[in-house]
Design a protein around this motif. Structure first.
Motif, PDB file in Angstrom:
ATOM      1  N   ALA A  94       0.853  -1.123  -0.107  1.00 45.23           N
ATOM      2  CA  ALA A  94      -0.010   0.108  -0.028  1.00 45.23           C
ATOM      3  C   ALA A  94       0.955   1.414   0.151  1.00 45.23           C
ATOM      4  CB  ALA A  94      -0.822   0.077   1.133  1.00 45.23           C
ATOM      5  N   GLU A  95       1.969   1.374   0.494  1.00 45.98           N
ATOM      6  CA  GLU A  95       2.907   2.407   0.688  1.00 45.98           C
ATOM      7  C   GLU A  95       3.725   2.748  -0.636  1.00 45.98           C
ATOM      8  OE1 GLU A  95       2.921   3.995   3.415  1.00 45.98           O
ATOM      9  OE2 GLU A  95       1.659   2.419   4.287  1.00 45.98           O
ATOM     10  N   LEU A  96       4.042   1.647  -1.462  1.00 46.81           N
ATOM     11  CA  LEU A  96       4.452   1.736  -2.713  1.00 46.81           C
ATOM     12  C   LEU A  96       4.017   2.208  -3.827  1.00 46.81           C
ATOM     13  CD1 LEU A  96       6.519  -1.622  -2.806  1.00 46.81           C
ATOM     14  CD2 LEU A  96       7.541   0.442  -2.250  1.00 46.81           C
ATOM     15  N   GLY A 126     -16.222  -4.474   4.259  1.00 44.26           N
ATOM     16  CA  GLY A 126     -15.558  -3.339   5.125  1.00 44.26           C
ATOM     17  C   GLY A 126     -14.264  -3.840   5.827  1.00 44.26           C
ATOM     18  N   PHE A 127     -13.728  -5.121   5.642  1.00 47.09           N
ATOM     19  CA  PHE A 127     -12.396  -5.149   6.166  1.00 47.09           C
ATOM     20  C   PHE A 127     -11.318  -4.524   5.362  1.00 47.09           C
ATOM     21  CE2 PHE A 127     -15.122  -8.701   8.060  1.00 47.09           C
ATOM     22  CZ  PHE A 127     -14.971  -8.622   9.204  1.00 47.09           C
ATOM     23  N   MET A 128     -10.460  -4.812   5.866  1.00 49.65           N
ATOM     24  CA  MET A 128      -9.091  -4.327   4.889  1.00 49.65           C
ATOM     25  C   MET A 128      -8.047  -5.196   4.242  1.00 49.65           C
ATOM     26  SD  MET A 128      -6.254  -2.503   7.624  1.00 49.65           S
ATOM     27  CE  MET A 128      -7.731  -1.728   8.806  1.00 49.65           C
ATOM     28  N   LEU A 129      -8.451  -6.607   4.689  1.00 53.52           N
ATOM     29  CA  LEU A 129      -7.691  -7.486   4.207  1.00 53.52           C
ATOM     30  C   LEU A 129      -8.560  -8.902   3.865  1.00 53.52           C
ATOM     31  CD1 LEU A 129      -4.851  -8.629   3.575  1.00 53.52           C
ATOM     32  CD2 LEU A 129      -5.023  -9.724   6.103  1.00 53.52           C
ATOM     33  N   GLY A 130      -8.365  -9.635   2.780  1.00 50.27           N
ATOM     34  CA  GLY A 130      -9.088 -10.866   2.638  1.00 50.27           C
ATOM     35  C   GLY A 130      -8.000 -11.936   2.397  1.00 50.27           C
ATOM     36  N   GLN A 173      -4.513   4.089   6.081  1.00 54.85           N
ATOM     37  CA  GLN A 173      -4.929   4.820   7.036  1.00 54.85           C
ATOM     38  C   GLN A 173      -4.989   4.418   8.400  1.00 54.85           C
ATOM     39  OE1 GLN A 173      -9.142   4.997   6.066  1.00 54.85           O
ATOM     40  NE2 GLN A 173      -8.790   6.828   4.476  1.00 54.85           N
ATOM     41  N   SER A 174      -4.717   3.195   8.582  1.00 60.36           N
ATOM     42  CA  SER A 174      -4.351   2.346   9.793  1.00 60.36           C
ATOM     43  C   SER A 174      -3.074   2.080   9.936  1.00 60.36           C
ATOM     44  CB  SER A 174      -5.155   0.832   9.812  1.00 60.36           C
ATOM     45  OG  SER A 174      -6.513   1.368   9.720  1.00 60.36           O
ATOM     46  N   ASN A 175      -2.218   2.702   9.133  1.00 58.95           N
ATOM     47  CA  ASN A 175      -0.614   2.526   9.341  1.00 58.95           C
ATOM     48  C   ASN A 175      -0.248   1.143   9.702  1.00 58.95           C
ATOM     49  OD1 ASN A 175       2.084   3.631   9.460  1.00 58.95           O
ATOM     50  ND2 ASN A 175       1.844   4.080  11.658  1.00 58.95           N
ATOM     51  N   MET A 181       6.052  -3.955  10.803  1.00 55.53           N
ATOM     52  CA  MET A 181       7.118  -3.996  11.198  1.00 55.53           C
ATOM     53  C   MET A 181       7.777  -3.958  12.547  1.00 55.53           C
ATOM     54  SD  MET A 181       8.846  -3.239   8.110  1.00 55.53           S
ATOM     55  CE  MET A 181      10.265  -2.589   8.613  1.00 55.53           C
ATOM     56  N   ASN A 182       6.710  -3.236  13.327  1.00 58.77           N
ATOM     57  CA  ASN A 182       6.863  -3.061  14.939  1.00 58.77           C
ATOM     58  C   ASN A 182       6.769  -4.743  15.413  1.00 58.77           C
ATOM     59  OD1 ASN A 182       7.180  -0.545  14.774  1.00 58.77           O
ATOM     60  ND2 ASN A 182       5.244  -0.001  15.343  1.00 58.77           N
TER      61      ASN A 182
END
Length: 318
Positions: A94-96, A126-130, A173-175, A181-182
């Motif tokens: 999503a960042e690239l 509505g989820f951000m991942l499938g 949006q949810s970083n 990474m953390n």
């Protein structure tokens, strides 16, 4: 407006030929236009050119290589014997490409047997991942021990990371990148299947489960399904996944169940000769290793016999 499907893959030079095969299998089974984004963790110019020349077989795609430095992002992250730090490339999707709203990520050890449009058009509700829940849950008590060690909800359906349908807007949006990474850094000493476990931690009980047809693993059939269930999966399969290493990869083992799907698609790449050469070298290496093992066992057997004869000779002196 014609549909354009963003598809991300991540590979280094070793897996470049198989990335090309995965891409060819996508193109062969769809009429849609595919925007391929290959996260490059060390692909040679020669292999990039060979991947790009896929246009002699297909004309419904664009291709962009996105170079990243694994040492910059993933320097101290754990790896596996047959999987490099390239596995973490999916964190960056999503960042690239901040202009993309929804994308498909796929591992390169797969073959598509149906239209990727069906996957891309799946609602995420509505989820951000499938993602596809892991079938191995039937083999290891529903991942109870792993869930316990990672502090996951027991109700969480542990999913596989090889195929992801991503709402990139919510991801940014949810970083999520920073959270992944953390968590990888925090859990690094206890991770077994690093990227997959971290994704499950971050999306604990908060993702859209996708149908098994999007991640069909033939080697699990016998232990995880009955005959009727297998027949049903085979009728609707859309993506075949080949997890594992060595002879569990179709490019190393033509006798592997479902390997024919891989070898049928290789001819639609510019790597057919290279893949065949790699296959032959793998077989020769295996044959030589087998000879070496047999010779070592033969020497051990001779040694035991000599030791036995020497003991008998020592006893005969008294």
């Amino acid at each position: 407006m014609a549909l354009k499907i963003p598809v991300f893959l991540c590979t280094d030079d070793n897996y470049a030929p198989y990335a090309a095969a995965a891409m060819a299998s996508i193109l062969k089974h769809t009429k849609e236009f595919i925007n391929f984004f290959v996260i490059d963790t060390g692909i040679s110019k020669k292999n990039k050119r060979l991947i790009a020349l896929q246009n002699k077989f297909f004309d419904n795609f664009s291709l962009e290589f996105i170079k990243i430095d694994p040492k910059k992002y993933f320097k101290n992250f754990p790896t596996l014997p047959f999987i490099s730090s390239a596995m973490y490339g999916r964190y960056l999707i999503a960042e690239l490409k901040p202009e993309i709203n929804k994308a498909v990520y796929t591992d390169v050890d797969v073959v598509f047997t149906g239209d990727i449009k069906e996957l891309y058009n799946e609602s995420l509700d509505g989820f951000m991942l499938g993602a596809v829940p892991s079938q191995r849950g039937k083999l290891n008590n529903n991942y109870f021990e792993i869930k316990k060690s990672l502090n996951l909800d027991f109700e969480h359906k542990f999913f596989m990371s090889g195929l992801l349908l991503i709402d990139c807007v919510q991801w940014r949006q949810s970083n999520i990148f920073q959270k992944l990474m953390n968590e990888t850094e925090r859990l690094s000493k206890q991770l077994i299947c690093p990227d997959q476990e971290v994704l499950n931690v971050v999306f604990n009980n908060n993702y859209k489960p996708l149908d098994v047809r999007y991640c069909v693993i033939y080697k699990l059939f016998k232990d995880c399904y009955n005959k009727d269930e297998i027949d049903e999966i085979l009728k609707k399969q859309l993506i075949i996944h080949y997890p594992g290493g060595g002879d569990e990869k179709p490019w190393n083992n033509k006798k592997l169940i479902s390997a024919e799907y891989f070898w049928d698609i290789v001819k639609y790449t510019n790597f057919e000769g290279i893949i065949i050469k790699k296959y032959i070298l793998w077989k020769i290496r295996g044959y030589l290793n087998n000879l070496k093992s047999r010779f070592i066992n033969f020497l051990k057997k001779i040694k035991r016999k000599l030791q036995y004869l020497l003991r008998l000779q020592d006893k005969s002196k008294f």
